[in-house]
Design a protein around this motif. Structure first.
Motif, mmCIF file in Angstrom:
data_model
loop_
_atom_site.group_PDB
_atom_site.id
_atom_site.type_symbol
_atom_site.label_atom_id
_atom_site.label_comp_id
_atom_site.label_asym_id
_atom_site.label_seq_id
_atom_site.Cartn_x
_atom_site.Cartn_y
_atom_site.Cartn_z
ATOM 1 N N ASN A 1 0.839 -1.195 0.000
ATOM 2 C CA ASN A 1 0.000 0.000 0.000
ATOM 3 C C ASN A 1 0.882 1.256 0.000
ATOM 4 O O ASN A 1 0.669 2.176 -0.793
ATOM 5 C CB ASN A 1 -0.932 -0.027 1.204
ATOM 6 C CG ASN A 1 -1.850 1.170 1.335
ATOM 7 O OD1 ASN A 1 -2.012 1.692 2.429
ATOM 8 N ND2 ASN A 1 -2.477 1.612 0.269
ATOM 9 N N LEU A 2 1.892 1.284 0.838
ATOM 10 C CA LEU A 2 2.784 2.441 0.903
ATOM 11 C C LEU A 2 3.647 2.577 -0.346
ATOM 12 O O LEU A 2 4.174 3.647 -0.629
ATOM 13 C CB LEU A 2 3.653 2.368 2.156
ATOM 14 C CG LEU A 2 2.874 2.524 3.469
ATOM 15 C CD1 LEU A 2 3.793 2.347 4.663
ATOM 16 C CD2 LEU A 2 2.133 3.852 3.522
ATOM 17 N N ALA A 3 3.754 1.484 -1.116
ATOM 18 C CA ALA A 3 4.496 1.532 -2.381
ATOM 19 C C ALA A 3 3.619 2.031 -3.532
ATOM 20 O O ALA A 3 4.036 1.996 -4.686
ATOM 21 C CB ALA A 3 5.058 0.152 -2.709
ATOM 22 N N GLY A 4 2.403 2.471 -3.224
ATOM 23 C CA GLY A 4 1.572 3.087 -4.247
ATOM 24 C C GLY A 4 0.376 2.282 -4.714
ATOM 25 O O GLY A 4 -0.291 2.656 -5.671
ATOM 26 N N TRP A 5 0.074 1.179 -4.050
ATOM 27 C CA TRP A 5 -1.076 0.357 -4.423
ATOM 28 C C TRP A 5 -2.275 0.716 -3.551
ATOM 29 O O TRP A 5 -2.150 0.853 -2.335
ATOM 30 C CB TRP A 5 -0.751 -1.114 -4.218
ATOM 31 C CG TRP A 5 0.284 -1.654 -5.149
ATOM 32 C CD1 TRP A 5 1.630 -1.408 -5.102
ATOM 33 C CD2 TRP A 5 0.064 -2.524 -6.238
ATOM 34 N NE1 TRP A 5 2.258 -2.080 -6.111
ATOM 35 C CE2 TRP A 5 1.319 -2.784 -6.827
ATOM 36 C CE3 TRP A 5 -1.074 -3.126 -6.774
ATOM 37 C CZ2 TRP A 5 1.470 -3.608 -7.930
ATOM 38 C CZ3 TRP A 5 -0.916 -3.956 -7.875
ATOM 39 C CH2 TRP A 5 0.331 -4.183 -8.446
ATOM 40 N N ASN A 6 -3.458 0.829 -4.167
ATOM 41 C CA ASN A 6 -4.693 0.986 -3.409
ATOM 42 C C ASN A 6 -5.169 -0.385 -2.960
ATOM 43 O O ASN A 6 -5.017 -1.373 -3.686
ATOM 44 C CB ASN A 6 -5.771 1.664 -4.271
ATOM 45 C CG ASN A 6 -5.541 3.151 -4.384
ATOM 46 O OD1 ASN A 6 -5.556 3.855 -3.388
ATOM 47 N ND2 ASN A 6 -5.310 3.626 -5.595
ATOM 48 N N VAL A 7 -5.754 -0.444 -1.765
ATOM 49 C CA VAL A 7 -6.199 -1.708 -1.178
ATOM 50 C C VAL A 7 -7.719 -1.667 -1.025
ATOM 51 O O VAL A 7 -8.261 -0.764 -0.391
ATOM 52 C CB VAL A 7 -5.536 -1.964 0.190
ATOM 53 C CG1 VAL A 7 -5.966 -3.309 0.755
ATOM 54 C CG2 VAL A 7 -4.009 -1.889 0.074
ATOM 55 N N TYR A 8 -8.380 -2.677 -1.594
ATOM 56 C CA TYR A 8 -9.834 -2.782 -1.557
ATOM 57 C C TYR A 8 -10.229 -4.143 -0.995
ATOM 58 O O TYR A 8 -9.450 -5.086 -1.019
ATOM 59 C CB TYR A 8 -10.421 -2.640 -2.958
ATOM 60 C CG TYR A 8 -10.129 -1.323 -3.611
ATOM 61 C CD1 TYR A 8 -10.997 -0.252 -3.474
ATOM 62 C CD2 TYR A 8 -8.976 -1.146 -4.379
ATOM 63 C CE1 TYR A 8 -10.726 0.967 -4.082
ATOM 64 C CE2 TYR A 8 -8.698 0.067 -4.988
ATOM 65 C CZ TYR A 8 -9.577 1.117 -4.841
ATOM 66 O OH TYR A 8 -9.310 2.324 -5.438
#
Length: 182
Positions: free
Chosen positions: A43-50
């Protein structure tokens, strides 16, 4: 406990906004806190989490036809709608307080847990669309496989990145469909 039963199978979906890349994993609802924590680095590397708002039929199952049950109705207020504006909308529509309210980072998600879950997902979709219309919320949030932003993660859509967090949660707030959609 507001949305799912402990053994419900949930899909976590990671989406990278710039790379058009998706990663999926499946977990039981009681594993969700640990599963979400394990996604923090990506997530902190730029991925959105759903997370899937409705349970999946089995591990690895994808698509609307693999959603066996819907325990909640929910809406997504985007475009900077904050909690007071969202509350005004459900107040004007004479809809009770949600079971769960989430600040998505750029809006509000509201969920109403149902006392009787939908087994017929066509009926659920009709009810979902009706709630969306009553609250003038995001019109596309009506398919059974719908994913919604997972609280406890960062919303990395745009900059700066902002937290997605639970604003209110009361698992005792459960509703009959008639009290939500009179």
């Amino acid at each position: 406990s507001c949305l799912w039963e402990a053994g419900d199978i949930l899909e976590i979906r990671l989406l990278h906004p710039n790379e058009n890349t998706t990663k999926r994993s499946w977990h039981t609802a009681d594993e969700l806190p640990d599963a979400a924590a394990s996604k923090a680095v990506i997530n902190l590397a730029g991925w959105n989490v759903y997370c899937g708002a409705n349970p999946r039929e089995r591990m690895g199952a994808a698509g609307d036809r693999n959603v066996p049950i819907a325990r909640s109705l929910f809406v997504d207020f985007d475009d900077g709608i904050d909690l007071p504006k969202a509350k005004a909308r459900w107040g004007e529509a004479v809809i009770p307080e949600p079971t769960l309210v989430i600040d998505s980072g750029h809006g509000v998600h509201a969920y109403w847990r149902l006392r009787t879950a939908f087994i017929n997902l066509d009926d659920w979709t009709r009810s979902q669309k009706r709630l969306i219309g009553l609250l003038n919320s995001d019109k596309v949030v009506h398919n059974p496989e719908r994913i919604m932003r997972l609280p406890g993660t960062m919303n990395v859509k745009g900059t700066p990145h902002v937290p997605c967090k639970i604003l209110r949660a009361d698992p005792t707030r459960t509703y009959d469909l008639t009290s939500l959609l009179p």
